[in-house]
Design an enzyme around this catalytic site. Structure first.
Site, PDB file in Angstrom:
ATOM      1  N   ASN A 118      32.089  10.525  18.890  1.00 14.55           N
ATOM      2  CA  ASN A 118      33.533  10.655  19.111  1.00 14.55           C
ATOM      3  C   ASN A 118      34.245  11.505  18.043  1.00 14.55           C
ATOM      4  OD1 ASN A 118      33.864   7.357  20.629  1.00 14.55           O
ATOM      5  ND2 ASN A 118      33.791   9.352  21.630  1.00 14.55           N
TER       6      ASN A 118
ATOM      7  N   ASP B 252      35.761   2.169  28.371  1.00 21.65           N
ATOM      8  CA  ASP B 252      35.964   3.589  28.640  1.00 21.65           C
ATOM      9  C   ASP B 252      37.148   3.808  29.591  1.00 21.65           C
ATOM     10  OD1 ASP B 252      35.389   6.256  28.338  1.00 21.65           O
ATOM     11  OD2 ASP B 252      33.827   6.305  29.881  1.00 21.65           O
TER      12      ASP B 252
HETATM   13  C1  IPE Z   1      31.668   5.844  24.901  1.00 22.23           C
HETATM   14  O1  IPE Z   1      32.662   6.507  25.595  1.00 22.23           O
HETATM   15  C2  IPE Z   1      32.165   5.440  23.558  1.00 22.23           C
HETATM   16  C3  IPE Z   1      33.212   4.416  23.537  1.00 22.23           C
HETATM   17  C4  IPE Z   1      33.688   3.771  24.562  1.00 22.23           C
HETATM   18  C5  IPE Z   1      33.739   4.116  22.223  1.00 22.23           C
HETATM   19  P1  IPE Z   1      32.785   8.092  25.604  1.00 22.23           P
HETATM   20  O2  IPE Z   1      33.960   8.403  26.422  1.00 22.23           O
HETATM   21  O3  IPE Z   1      32.766   8.620  24.223  1.00 22.23           O
HETATM   22  O4  IPE Z   1      31.423   8.514  26.313  1.00 22.23           O
HETATM   23  P2  IPE Z   1      31.016   9.819  27.109  1.00 22.23           P
HETATM   24  O5  IPE Z   1      31.428  10.990  26.274  1.00 22.23           O
HETATM   25  O6  IPE Z   1      31.751   9.783  28.401  1.00 22.23           O
HETATM   26  O7  IPE Z   1      29.538   9.690  27.282  1.00 22.23           O
HETATM   27  C1  IPE Z   2      37.389   5.085  25.523  1.00 32.95           C
HETATM   28  O1  IPE Z   2      38.278   5.831  26.289  1.00 32.95           O
HETATM   29  C2  IPE Z   2      37.841   4.923  24.100  1.00 32.95           C
HETATM   30  C3  IPE Z   2      37.105   5.725  23.120  1.00 32.95           C
HETATM   31  C4  IPE Z   2      36.043   6.446  23.355  1.00 32.95           C
HETATM   32  C5  IPE Z   2      37.616   5.697  21.760  1.00 32.95           C
HETATM   33  P1  IPE Z   2      38.188   7.410  26.321  1.00 32.95           P
HETATM   34  O2  IPE Z   2      39.034   7.957  25.238  1.00 32.95           O
HETATM   35  O3  IPE Z   2      36.775   7.857  26.288  1.00 32.95           O
HETATM   36  O4  IPE Z   2      38.844   7.730  27.719  1.00 32.95           O
HETATM   37  P2  IPE Z   2      38.326   8.791  28.774  1.00 32.95           P
HETATM   38  O5  IPE Z   2      36.908   8.462  29.057  1.00 32.95           O
HETATM   39  O6  IPE Z   2      38.483  10.145  28.162  1.00 32.95           O
HETATM   40  O7  IPE Z   2      39.210   8.588  29.959  1.00 32.95           O
HETATM   41 MG    MG Z   3      35.387   8.241  27.714  1.00 31.61          MG
END
Ligand code: IPE
Ligand code: IPE
Ligand code: MG
Length: 272
Positions: free
Chosen positions: A94, A46
């Site tokens: 997502n 993340d």
């Molecule tokens: C979890 O991260 C999913 C992945 C790392 C692929 P998100 O960024 O989607 O999770 P939330 O929305 O903060 O819970």
């Molecule tokens: C994790 O990074 C990757 C995916 C969920 C695909 P994020 O895209 O969630 O990054 P933040 O959490 O918005 O910084």
């Molecule tokens: Mg995230």
């Protein structure tokens, strides 16, 4: 359509640095307690977006940077001889993101596979995709199947990549497949136990998750491995995924080695 979007946000170009699999006696592993390593590590990668925004770049720049991290962490997992590494790449939630970001990520997965396939195979990695794969673009599904087939006889680390994955969705699909078996008369309802459920999950054949790592400061599961992480240890770091290094990974291993995993029982006297 895709071309138009990529024209706007730039193509996903995967570049990696030349980090190689660390040897057993590498200084990187100096603090490792080889007898107390987790066997199955799961990572919620993340913070790509926050990393990019922190330097005034578009979120997609963070996703591209995150690919490099993944490659290095996979090499480290190989060096540590972990049994399995499961990473969360795209959740069932997502899809709520802007269309352009989703398209970019699908393209990035495809480019990553194209670029890294042969090297992963040479590293004896056994790749497997978990999640609702049929909900992904057809060409990506084909690439995934081909990658799995290529590496199916490899004996090294099991590398599970969760794409369009949700723990609840996985349980729904598992219940459906078990009910079908009951309806076909193959199985009685009374025979359904933990083993039957486990073998209906996407991760069947893997050991339970010992350690879940989440980068970027949030402390939640976000629908990841709900069943498999039943007795997992958790390790959180504020570091964003693109900045997560093999040294950070080792730090998590060292912390894990100091944990007392009781599984509802009591600490064995010899382990005190
Ligand atoms: C979890 O991260 C999913 C992945 C790392 C692929 P998100 O960024 O989607 O999770 P939330 O929305 O903060 O819970
Ligand atoms: C994790 O990074 C990757 C995916 C969920 C695909 P994020 O895209 O969630 O990054 P933040 O959490 O918005 O910084
Ligand atoms: Mg995230």
């Amino acid at each position: 359509m895709i071309k138009k979007i990529l024209g706007k946000i730039g193509r996903a170009v995967v570049t990696t640095d030349d980090f190689t699999i660390p040897a057993h006696d590498s200084p990187l592993f100096a603090e490792i307690n080889w007898k107390k390593l987790p066997r199955h590590v799961a990572i919620i990668m993340d913070g790509n977006g926050r990393w990019a925004q922190g330097q005034g770049a578009m979120r997609t720049v963070g996703h591209t940077a995150g690919v490099k991290t993944l490659k290095n962490i996979l090499k480290t997992a190989i060096g540590l001889k972990l049994d399995a590494l499961t990473v969360y790449a795209f959740s069932t939630e997502n899809w709520k993101r802007p269309h352009t970001e989703v398209e970019f990520l699908m393209n990035l997965f495809s480019e990553y596979l194209k670029k890294e396939l042969q090297e992963m195979h040479e590293d004896n990695v056994r790749i497997h995709f978990i999640g609702r794969i049929e909900g992904l673009p057809a060409s990506l599904q084909k690439q995934m199947r081909e990658a799995e087939e290529l590496m199916q006889d490899n004996t090294g680390v099991k590398f599970n990549v969760a794409v369009n994955y949700g723990g609840q969705d996985e349980l729904v699909r598992s219940v459906q497949s078990i009910v079908r078996r009951v309806q076909a008369g193959e199985l009685a309802a009374e025979q359904i136990d933990e083993t039957v459920i486990e073998s209906a999950l996407d991760t069947q054949g893997n050991l339970p998750v010992d350690l879940v790592i989440r980068t970027s400061g949030d402390q939640r599961l976000s629908n990841f491995l709900l069943w498999q992480a039943a007795y997992a240890e958790f390790w959180f770091t504020d570091t964003n995924w693109p900045d997560f290094t093999p040294e950070c990974f080792v730090e998590a291993m060292v912390d894990y080695a100091g944990r007392d995993r009781r599984f509802g029982g009591l600490t064995k006297p010899e382990e005190k």
